[in-house]
Design an enzyme around this catalytic site. Structure first.
Site, PDB file in Angstrom:
ATOM      1  N   SER A   8      11.239  13.789 -10.288  1.00 20.65           N
ATOM      2  CA  SER A   8      10.058  14.166 -11.075  1.00 20.65           C
ATOM      3  C   SER A   8       9.220  15.150 -10.272  1.00 20.65           C
ATOM      4  O   SER A   8       8.705  14.814  -9.199  1.00 20.65           O
ATOM      5  CB  SER A   8       9.233  12.928 -11.409  1.00 20.65           C
ATOM      6  OG  SER A   8       7.998  13.343 -11.942  1.00 20.65           O
ATOM      7  N   HIS A  33      12.791  16.318 -14.031  1.00 23.67           N
ATOM      8  CA  HIS A  33      11.864  15.668 -14.963  1.00 23.67           C
ATOM      9  C   HIS A  33      10.487  16.320 -14.803  1.00 23.67           C
ATOM     10  O   HIS A  33       9.972  16.441 -13.691  1.00 23.67           O
ATOM     11  CB  HIS A  33      11.804  14.177 -14.629  1.00 23.67           C
ATOM     12  CG  HIS A  33      10.926  13.369 -15.523  1.00 23.67           C
ATOM     13  ND1 HIS A  33      11.314  12.933 -16.775  1.00 23.67           N
ATOM     14  CD2 HIS A  33       9.660  12.893 -15.346  1.00 23.67           C
ATOM     15  CE1 HIS A  33      10.337  12.219 -17.320  1.00 23.67           C
ATOM     16  NE2 HIS A  33       9.317  12.180 -16.474  1.00 23.67           N
ATOM     17  N   ASP A  35       6.494  16.280 -16.050  1.00 19.95           N
ATOM     18  CA  ASP A  35       5.468  15.431 -16.655  1.00 19.95           C
ATOM     19  C   ASP A  35       4.313  16.268 -17.180  1.00 19.95           C
ATOM     20  O   ASP A  35       3.572  16.869 -16.397  1.00 19.95           O
ATOM     21  CB  ASP A  35       4.937  14.452 -15.603  1.00 19.95           C
ATOM     22  CG  ASP A  35       5.958  13.375 -15.294  1.00 19.95           C
ATOM     23  OD1 ASP A  35       6.397  12.704 -16.246  1.00 19.95           O
ATOM     24  OD2 ASP A  35       6.311  13.219 -14.118  1.00 19.95           O
ATOM     25  N   MET A  37       0.759  16.236 -19.116  1.00 23.15           N
ATOM     26  CA  MET A  37      -0.335  15.297 -19.424  1.00 23.15           C
ATOM     27  C   MET A  37      -1.544  16.054 -19.958  1.00 23.15           C
ATOM     28  O   MET A  37      -1.895  17.112 -19.421  1.00 23.15           O
ATOM     29  CB  MET A  37      -0.757  14.566 -18.150  1.00 23.15           C
ATOM     30  CG  MET A  37       0.390  13.869 -17.451  1.00 23.15           C
ATOM     31  SD  MET A  37      -0.204  13.060 -15.956  1.00 23.15           S
ATOM     32  CE  MET A  37       1.331  12.421 -15.295  1.00 23.15           C
ATOM     33  N   HIS A  66       8.710  15.530 -20.389  1.00 23.25           N
ATOM     34  CA  HIS A  66       8.062  14.285 -20.824  1.00 23.25           C
ATOM     35  C   HIS A  66       6.649  14.603 -21.288  1.00 23.25           C
ATOM     36  O   HIS A  66       5.761  14.860 -20.468  1.00 23.25           O
ATOM     37  CB  HIS A  66       8.072  13.317 -19.620  1.00 23.25           C
ATOM     38  CG  HIS A  66       7.373  12.024 -19.839  1.00 23.25           C
ATOM     39  ND1 HIS A  66       7.071  11.152 -18.804  1.00 23.25           N
ATOM     40  CD2 HIS A  66       6.909  11.430 -20.956  1.00 23.25           C
ATOM     41  CE1 HIS A  66       6.466  10.088 -19.280  1.00 23.25           C
ATOM     42  NE2 HIS A  66       6.339  10.230 -20.585  1.00 23.25           N
ATOM     43  N   MET A  68       3.245  13.611 -22.402  1.00 23.23           N
ATOM     44  CA  MET A  68       2.236  12.544 -22.496  1.00 23.23           C
ATOM     45  C   MET A  68       1.017  13.164 -23.165  1.00 23.23           C
ATOM     46  O   MET A  68       0.005  13.460 -22.530  1.00 23.23           O
ATOM     47  CB  MET A  68       1.916  12.014 -21.087  1.00 23.23           C
ATOM     48  CG  MET A  68       3.021  11.124 -20.542  1.00 23.23           C
ATOM     49  SD  MET A  68       2.940  10.928 -18.750  1.00 23.23           S
ATOM     50  CE  MET A  68       3.922  12.326 -18.248  1.00 23.23           C
ATOM     51  N   MET A 137       8.902   3.424 -19.837  1.00 25.40           N
ATOM     52  CA  MET A 137       8.016   3.577 -18.684  1.00 25.40           C
ATOM     53  C   MET A 137       7.999   2.259 -17.907  1.00 25.40           C
ATOM     54  O   MET A 137       7.832   1.189 -18.498  1.00 25.40           O
ATOM     55  CB  MET A 137       6.583   3.895 -19.124  1.00 25.40           C
ATOM     56  CG  MET A 137       6.382   5.234 -19.819  1.00 25.40           C
ATOM     57  SD  MET A 137       6.976   6.664 -18.917  1.00 25.40           S
ATOM     58  CE  MET A 137       6.069   6.536 -17.365  1.00 25.40           C
ATOM     59  N   ASP A 176      11.307   5.362 -15.933  1.00 22.35           N
ATOM     60  CA  ASP A 176      10.394   6.306 -15.288  1.00 22.35           C
ATOM     61  C   ASP A 176       9.185   5.561 -14.744  1.00 22.35           C
ATOM     62  O   ASP A 176       8.449   4.923 -15.501  1.00 22.35           O
ATOM     63  CB  ASP A 176       9.952   7.348 -16.331  1.00 22.35           C
ATOM     64  CG  ASP A 176       9.014   8.409 -15.755  1.00 22.35           C
ATOM     65  OD1 ASP A 176       8.955   8.564 -14.524  1.00 22.35           O
ATOM     66  OD2 ASP A 176       8.347   9.085 -16.569  1.00 22.35           O
TER      67      ASP A 176
HETATM   68  C1  DX5 Z   1       4.080   8.961 -14.660  1.00 17.63           C
HETATM   69  C2  DX5 Z   1       5.175   9.981 -14.828  1.00 17.63           C
HETATM   70  C3  DX5 Z   1       6.323   9.810 -13.914  1.00 17.63           C
HETATM   71  C4  DX5 Z   1       5.983   9.985 -12.453  1.00 17.63           C
HETATM   72  C5  DX5 Z   1       6.930   9.130 -11.655  1.00 17.63           C
HETATM   73  O1  DX5 Z   1       3.135   9.152 -15.646  1.00 17.63           O
HETATM   74  O2  DX5 Z   1       5.689   9.923 -16.150  1.00 17.63           O
HETATM   75  O3  DX5 Z   1       7.404  10.659 -14.250  1.00 17.63           O
HETATM   76  O4  DX5 Z   1       6.079  11.321 -12.023  1.00 17.63           O
HETATM   77  O5  DX5 Z   1       6.510   9.129 -10.342  1.00 17.63           O
HETATM   78  P1  DX5 Z   1       6.940   7.991  -9.322  1.00 17.63           P
HETATM   79  O6  DX5 Z   1       8.432   8.026  -9.262  1.00 17.63           O
HETATM   80  O7  DX5 Z   1       6.281   8.440  -8.069  1.00 17.63           O
HETATM   81  O8  DX5 Z   1       6.432   6.695  -9.854  1.00 17.63           O
HETATM   82 ZN    ZN Z   2       7.522  11.062 -16.565  1.00 11.95          ZN
END
Ligand code: DX5
Ligand code: ZN
Length: 221
Positions: A8, A33, A35, A37, A66, A68, A137, A176
């Site tokens: 990620s 991956h 993220d 947000m 991903h 969010m 998650m 994840d």
């Molecule tokens: C959290 C993200 C994850 C995050 C995982 O909201 O969706 O993808 O980057 O990070 P680690 O592996 O450090 O928990």
């Molecule tokens: Zn993620």
């Protein structure tokens, strides 16, 4: 079923992002991956399509995006155009889930659904025909580096059993959040075959060795 490891990028050093993307690729990652947000669906803001585009330019690896976002349906085209291979939307988000998954597919991108840790697996069952992947998650989304939550594991098992019994035996199940050398076996045992890890991979000097260890742990599960 093929096991997939996805670093990620949230945990990468953003001061040298292209090098970090290449470090993951050279370490043997199967995909990246990303993220995204919006500060509303989750209490944090990350990055947008420009970073996905940078990844696309830098690596041939598939890009797992991903979202969010409270309204992921409003942002499908920018992320598809930026080079997403898969676009994941949350089943808890405020949009028409079926139409949004169909829209993703119509753009030649693979659609996926994500569940928060306490959402029951039954929430995604009506959509299994429309997706290639379900992601559970194992932390509340918003931040990297959180502690793994085991609550989703029995739900992952139920989802895998349901999928196998109902003709969805090719369904990919991803986890994840908080995935590392101490938690990855439990995820594999529960039926996951795709593993996102941010902190546990980018914090390593030797990411390749850690990915190799992950693969061994998955196999031995
Ligand atoms: C959290 C993200 C994850 C995050 C995982 O909201 O969706 O993808 O980057 O990070 P680690 O592996 O450090 O928990
Ligand atoms: Zn993620």
């Amino acid at each position: 079923m093929q096991s997939i490891i996805l670093p990620s990028l949230l945990a990468a050093d953003f001061g040298q992002l292209t090098n970090e993307i290449l470090r993951a690729e050279n370490a043997g990652a199967d995909a990246i991956h990303l993220d995204i947000m919006d500060g509303t669906f989750v209490p944090n803001i990350s990055f947008g399509p420009a970073i996905v585009k940078l990844c696309k330019k830098t690596t041939k690896l598939p890009l797992n995006v991903h979202l969010m976002l409270s309204r992921p349906d409003l942002f499908i085209e920018p992320f598809a155009n930026a080079g997403a291979t898969t676009i994941q939307i949350h089943v808890e988000s405020s949009c028409n889930i079926k139409q949004t998954l169909q829209h993703i597919r119509s753009l030649g991108v693979s659609p996926a659904l994500v569940l928060n840790p306490l959402t029951p697996h039954t929430a995604v069952i009506p959509y299994l025909e429309l997706v290639d992947e379900i992601m559970y998650m194992t932390v509340f989304p918003g931040y990297g580096g959180q502690k793994f939550k085991p609550e989703p594991l029995p739900e992952i098992r139920k989802l895998r059993d349901y999928a196998n019994a109902n003709g969805f035996d090719k369904l990919n199940i991803m986890v994840d959040g908080g995935v590392d050398r101490n938690t990855i076996s439990q995820c594999a045992q529960a039926g996951a075959n795709e593993f996102v890890a941010g902190t546990a991979l980018f914090s390593q000097q030797d990411m390749a060795a850690e990915i190799t260890l992950f693969r061994q742990l998955i196999e031995q599960k």
